[in-house]
Design a protein around this motif. Structure first.
Motif, PDB file in Angstrom:
ATOM      1  N   UNK A 187      29.190 -28.071 -20.980  1.00  0.00           N
ATOM      2  CA  UNK A 187      30.093 -27.511 -19.965  1.00  0.00           C
ATOM      3  C   UNK A 187      29.948 -28.246 -18.632  1.00  0.00           C
TER       4      UNK A 187
ATOM      5  N   UNK B 146      31.714 -31.536 -18.859  1.00  0.00           N
ATOM      6  CA  UNK B 146      33.172 -31.361 -18.815  1.00  0.00           C
ATOM      7  C   UNK B 146      33.665 -31.074 -17.398  1.00  0.00           C
ATOM      8  N   UNK B 147      32.755 -30.569 -16.549  1.00  0.00           N
ATOM      9  CA  UNK B 147      33.163 -30.246 -15.187  1.00  0.00           C
ATOM     10  C   UNK B 147      33.653 -28.812 -15.055  1.00  0.00           C
ATOM     11  N   UNK B 148      33.592 -28.038 -16.142  1.00  0.00           N
ATOM     12  CA  UNK B 148      34.016 -26.640 -16.071  1.00  0.00           C
ATOM     13  C   UNK B 148      33.064 -25.853 -15.191  1.00  0.00           C
ATOM     14  N   UNK B 149      31.805 -26.284 -15.169  1.00  0.00           N
ATOM     15  CA  UNK B 149      30.797 -25.620 -14.355  1.00  0.00           C
ATOM     16  C   UNK B 149      30.109 -26.675 -13.508  1.00  0.00           C
TER      17      UNK B 149
ATOM     18  N   UNK C 217      37.891 -30.981 -22.472  1.00  0.00           N
ATOM     19  CA  UNK C 217      37.177 -29.723 -22.260  1.00  0.00           C
ATOM     20  C   UNK C 217      36.229 -29.550 -23.446  1.00  0.00           C
ATOM     21  N   UNK C 218      35.225 -28.684 -23.368  1.00  0.00           N
ATOM     22  CA  UNK C 218      34.310 -28.541 -24.499  1.00  0.00           C
ATOM     23  C   UNK C 218      35.035 -27.909 -25.696  1.00  0.00           C
TER      24      UNK C 218
ATOM     25  N   UNK D 188      39.001 -21.322 -17.769  1.00  0.00           N
ATOM     26  CA  UNK D 188      38.188 -22.108 -16.846  1.00  0.00           C
ATOM     27  C   UNK D 188      37.349 -23.152 -17.584  1.00  0.00           C
ATOM     28  N   UNK D 189      37.480 -23.183 -18.893  1.00  0.00           N
ATOM     29  CA  UNK D 189      36.905 -24.286 -19.666  1.00  0.00           C
ATOM     30  C   UNK D 189      37.563 -25.596 -19.286  1.00  0.00           C
TER      31      UNK D 189
ATOM     32  N   UNK E  83      38.530 -28.126 -16.646  1.00  0.00           N
ATOM     33  CA  UNK E  83      37.940 -28.488 -15.357  1.00  0.00           C
ATOM     34  C   UNK E  83      38.850 -28.213 -14.162  1.00  0.00           C
TER      35      UNK E  83
END
Lengths: 218, 263
Positions: A49, A52-55, A70-71, B100-101, B103
């Motif tokens: 994650x 991916x830059x989601x977090x 995305x993952x 929100x998965x 980016x």
């Protein structure tokens, strides 16, 4: 190129903060296939994650110089009240693509048929995996993040993924989380093992696997 | 030059993200059944029409002699702005966590998409009702449309910044969700929707004018009735409150954005 430097991730819990990743360093070059191993809860999905830059990491930096998917994981990425088709449209809009010319491919690859117009919450794990895969293939990334999702599919799905990922898109980078040793051995050139927040990278898959086995018995 | 290019690229992505989320919100809220997206403004319209009928039936002009229909439309439409916006931003993140998965999708985009739906719906219903009732001869068109638009804009700004602030606060503590319903309920009678300030005793006027909302509603009313009423408002006061609220909302956004874990 993806460069992960000194990345740490802390999660607050009821019993204080937990350090999930502790000073992780590695990079992934274009076209490289890298696997991650680790016990349940070792932080593999968290790492994916973050890549991916989601977090965002608690500290450290992640540089992405290629487009990263995305993952592709069991949960996430789809809004479960929406249909598969609406989710596909959403993702196409998000990445600035025309969905109309891509529907045929998604229909064909996912083999969801009429279910494409049903809410995603009614899908089985395998159906979600097929949809996630099909949609990520139409967006076309330089690097795909795959978090165990191939494991849920049947033989036919495995074969399709193999053709799409390793034949048609052999030039792309891959980051794979999997427990499947033969799969990793066949497809990856490097493996990272996560243990107690620390990451150890191995250029030799077998060596990495021996290390992974050894930490499991402690 | 590089910064300008970066900014325009960021703007393009932002627009794409909010556009995609906007459609996603419309789909889950209104679906494709029966009248679909029309609910976007039919929903607020039903409320406003209901209130108009009630107030007309009871002849409750709340201490003034201005036309009831116009009074109800201008009053209740403004309620929709400040009440529904925060309501929709509270617990907005949870149902969108899976998205929100991706980016590009951030907390602010989720809020902005919902505010766009809410604000757009309220504005459309306000305009349509005004035109419709004027056509029917139940009320007359505003004397000064610009004043109405300015008052409406200021109310919408208040609604948006307040909504984002409350929405973020709700992520910190679930008390917010429990408290918002009674608070919004008690705010309704004092918000300026159901009275005009001039009709109140001077001492009480001072008290209600502490509420920033009242100033916006008063300006909208002046735009509608102009010479018929004496409106009490201070747009500088409302603008200051709005600016402070916006700043607080952005600070909270940063805090919450760093904490959210996609599902």
């Amino acid at each position: 190129m993806i460069t992960v430097s000194d990345v740490s991730k802390v999660y607050p819990t009821r019993h204080g903060s937990v350090l999930v990743l502790d000073g992780v360093n590695f990079d992934v070059k274009p076209g490289e296939k890298v696997a991650f191993l680790g016990r349940n809860g070792a932080g593999k999905s968290t790492l994916v994650r973050l890549i991916s830059g989601a977090e965002a990491p608690t500290s450290g930096t992640i540089r992405r110089e290629m487009t990263v998917s995305w993952p592709l994981a069991f949960g996430g990425a789809f809004q479960s009240a929406l249909t598969g088709l609406d989710n596909m449209r959403f993702i196409c809009r998000l990445y600035g693509l025309d969905w109309k010319e891509r529907v045929a491919y998604v229909e064909e690859f996912s083999e969801l048929g009429a279910y494409l117009k049903e809410p995603v919450r009614s899908y089985s794990a395998g159906m979600r995996a097929r949809l996630a895969f099909a949609v990520s293939m139409v967006v076309e990334f330089d690097c795909f993040l795959i978090d165990e999702i191939i494991a849920v599919g049947d033989a036919r799905f495995h074969e399709k993924c193999r053709i799409e990922l390793f034949e048609k898109r052999a030039d792309r980078a891959l980051i794979i989380v999997s427990h499947d040793a033969p799969y990793i051995r066949d497809h990856c050139s490097r493996v990272g093992v996560l243990n107690k927040g620390r990451l150890t990278m191995f250029d030799d898959i077998d060596e990495g696997y021996v290390f992974y086995k050894s930490i499991q018995h402690v | 030059m590089a910064t300008v290019a970066n900014l325009s690229r960021a703007w393009a992505i932002q627009r794409r993200v909010i556009g995609a989320l906007f459609i996603r919100e419309l789909l889950t809220r209104f679906g494709r059944h029966n009248i679909g997206f029309l609910w976007l403004f039919v929903e607020p319209m039903m409320f406003t029409v209901g209130v108009t009928i009630l107030w007309t039936a009871f002849k409750s002009t709340h201490g003034s002699n201005i036309p009831i229909t116009a009074f109800a439309v201008s009053g209740y439409s403004s309620v929709l702005l400040w009440r529904n916006m925060p309501s929709r931003c509270i617990l907005a993140i949870q149902p969108n966590l899976s998205l929100m998965y991706h980016r590009y999708v951030k907390v602010i985009d989720i809020f902005l998409a919902r505010l766009l739906v809410e604000g757009g719906g309220a504005t459309l219903s306000f305009i349509i009702l005004t035109l419709f009732f004027s056509y029917m001869g139940w009320m007359s068109l505003p004397e000064d449309v610009l004043k109405v638009a300015f008052g409406w804009f200021m109310l919408a700004w208040f609604g948006c910044s307040f909504a984002i602030f409350v929405g973020c606060l709700a992520e910190e503590t679930e008390l917010v969700e429990k408290l918002w319903h009674p608070i919004s309920y008690f705010l309704l009678p004092v918000s300026g929707a159901a009275y005009i300030v001039d009709a109140l005793p001077p001492a009480f006027q001072k008290v209600v004018l502490i509420l920033p909302l009242v100033h916006g509603v008063e300006l909208v009313r002046e735009g509608f009735f102009g010479s018929h009423i004496r409106a009490h408002y201070d747009m500088g006061y409302l603008a200051t409150i709005n600016a402070v609220l916006t700043f607080m909302a952005l600070v909270m956004l940063r805090r919450v954005g760093a904490k959210v874990v996609p599902e």
